[in-house]
Design a protein around this motif. Structure first.
Motif, PDB file in Angstrom:
ATOM      1  N   HIS A  88       0.616  -0.899   0.000  1.00 29.08           N
ATOM      2  CA  HIS A  88      -0.144  -0.056   0.036  1.00 29.08           C
ATOM      3  C   HIS A  88       0.974   1.386  -0.208  1.00 29.08           C
ATOM      4  CE1 HIS A  88      -3.736  -2.164   0.650  1.00 29.08           C
ATOM      5  NE2 HIS A  88      -2.990  -2.779   1.259  1.00 29.08           N
ATOM      6  N   ALA A  89       2.085   1.081  -0.234  1.00 32.43           N
ATOM      7  CA  ALA A  89       2.962   2.224  -0.006  1.00 32.43           C
ATOM      8  C   ALA A  89       3.538   2.658  -0.937  1.00 32.43           C
ATOM      9  CB  ALA A  89       4.055   1.692   1.303  1.00 32.43           C
ATOM     10  N   ARG A  90       3.887   3.733  -1.044  1.00 32.24           N
ATOM     11  CA  ARG A  90       4.368   3.776  -2.523  1.00 32.24           C
ATOM     12  C   ARG A  90       5.820   4.882  -2.230  1.00 32.24           C
ATOM     13  NH1 ARG A  90      -0.484   7.113  -5.009  1.00 32.24           N
ATOM     14  NH2 ARG A  90      -1.857   5.422  -5.722  1.00 32.24           N
ATOM     15  N   CYS A  91       6.175   4.051  -1.642  1.00 40.23           N
ATOM     16  CA  CYS A  91       7.665   4.127  -1.257  1.00 40.23           C
ATOM     17  C   CYS A  91       8.301   3.173  -0.517  1.00 40.23           C
ATOM     18  CB  CYS A  91       7.842   5.232  -0.157  1.00 40.23           C
ATOM     19  SG  CYS A  91       6.706   5.074   1.247  1.00 40.23           S
ATOM     20  N   PRO A  92      10.320   3.266  -0.825  1.00 38.23           N
ATOM     21  CA  PRO A  92      10.344   2.270   0.020  1.00 38.23           C
ATOM     22  C   PRO A  92       9.475   1.829   1.715  1.00 38.23           C
ATOM     23  CG  PRO A  92      12.073   3.424  -0.986  1.00 38.23           C
ATOM     24  CD  PRO A  92      10.882   4.201  -1.131  1.00 38.23           C
ATOM     25  N   VAL A  93       9.914   0.334   1.714  1.00 38.43           N
ATOM     26  CA  VAL A  93       9.446   0.025   3.558  1.00 38.43           C
ATOM     27  C   VAL A  93      10.881  -0.882   4.261  1.00 38.43           C
ATOM     28  CG1 VAL A  93       7.548  -0.641   4.415  1.00 38.43           C
ATOM     29  CG2 VAL A  93       6.931   0.318   2.563  1.00 38.43           C
TER      30      VAL A  93
END
Length: 233
Positions: A217-222
């Motif tokens: 659900h994230a549009r960035c590194p996690v």
């Protein structure tokens, strides 16, 4: 500014981590965010607990505040002549009993947008099972503390490069007062964050599965928080 994860376990300590505690350092100033169960021991790897410059406690649950007592012992034992350590926290917070060790500065009256040492901080009341405050630091970093999804948290996190968000479970098992891993991912997306760090990882959950749900659900590194993780912010 440097962030060090001291402890990242949620609710109770895990086999490899103390409960929530995070050290922010800038220009020699040391601000501790939360002091959860068992965190004062590993904090010794990074700094002298009794010589902290300030402590922020998001709320009075033990997994975020228990080790204030150990920090107070260090202060009394090794730095008795030093000024009191400012502890920013809610009215429900109990601190160690010796007035010489700490000064409780209650959040609602003392902090809206202000400075703690070199840090510019802004707080928001969030939705947990008791009074809880999330914190934004230097408009670059946001720590959610414990909260279910809410507009106050989204507004506080908006535009921050790094979001440190609890991932207390999965979307399939929503829990009042907490973010799921999926919620953490969605918060990072709404904030346009460049990095999401999930934390408050309960020992009975699979951290790899939590990471996968957040990343979906994230549009960035996690990344998943681990004790000793250090980030330059």
């Amino acid at each position: 500014m440097r962030l060090t994860v001291v402890g990242c376990s949620g609710s109770i300590p895990g086999p490899n981590s103390a409960c929530s505690s995070y050290l922010l350092e800038r220009e020699g100033f040391r601000l501790l965010l939360d002091a959860g169960t068992g965190s004062a021991g590993p904090l010794l790897r990074y700094t002298d607990p009794g010589a902290l410059d300030a402590v922020f406690i998001s709320h009075s649950h033990g997994d975020h505040s228990d080790d204030l007592f150990a920090i107070g012992y260090h202060k009394e034992r090794f730095h008795p002549e030093a000024p009191p350590i400012p502890v920013y926290g809610p009215d429900t917070l109990r601190i160690w009993q010796h007035d010489a060790d700490a000064e409780l500065r209650r959040v609602p009256e003392a902090l809206a947008t202000t400075r703690i040492g070199p840090f510019t901080v802004r707080l928001a009341p969030v939705r947990h099972t008791r009074e809880t405050w999330a914190i934004r630091v230097d408009d670059r970093f946001c720590y959610t503390a414990d909260s279910e999804p809410c507009a106050e948290l989204e507004e506080l996190a908006a535009g921050c490069d790094v979001v440190l968000a609890e991932a207390a479970g999965f979307d399939a098992e929503p829990e009042k007062g907490h973010l799921s891993a999926g919620d953490a991912g969605r918060l990072a997306t709404s904030a346009s964050a460049r990095l999401l760090v999930i934390t408050h990882l309960r020992p009975w959950h699979d951290p790899v599965a939590l990471l996968a749900e957040a990343a979906a659900h994230a549009r960035c590194p996690v990344v998943a928080a681990t004790p000793g993780l250090r980030l330059s912010l």
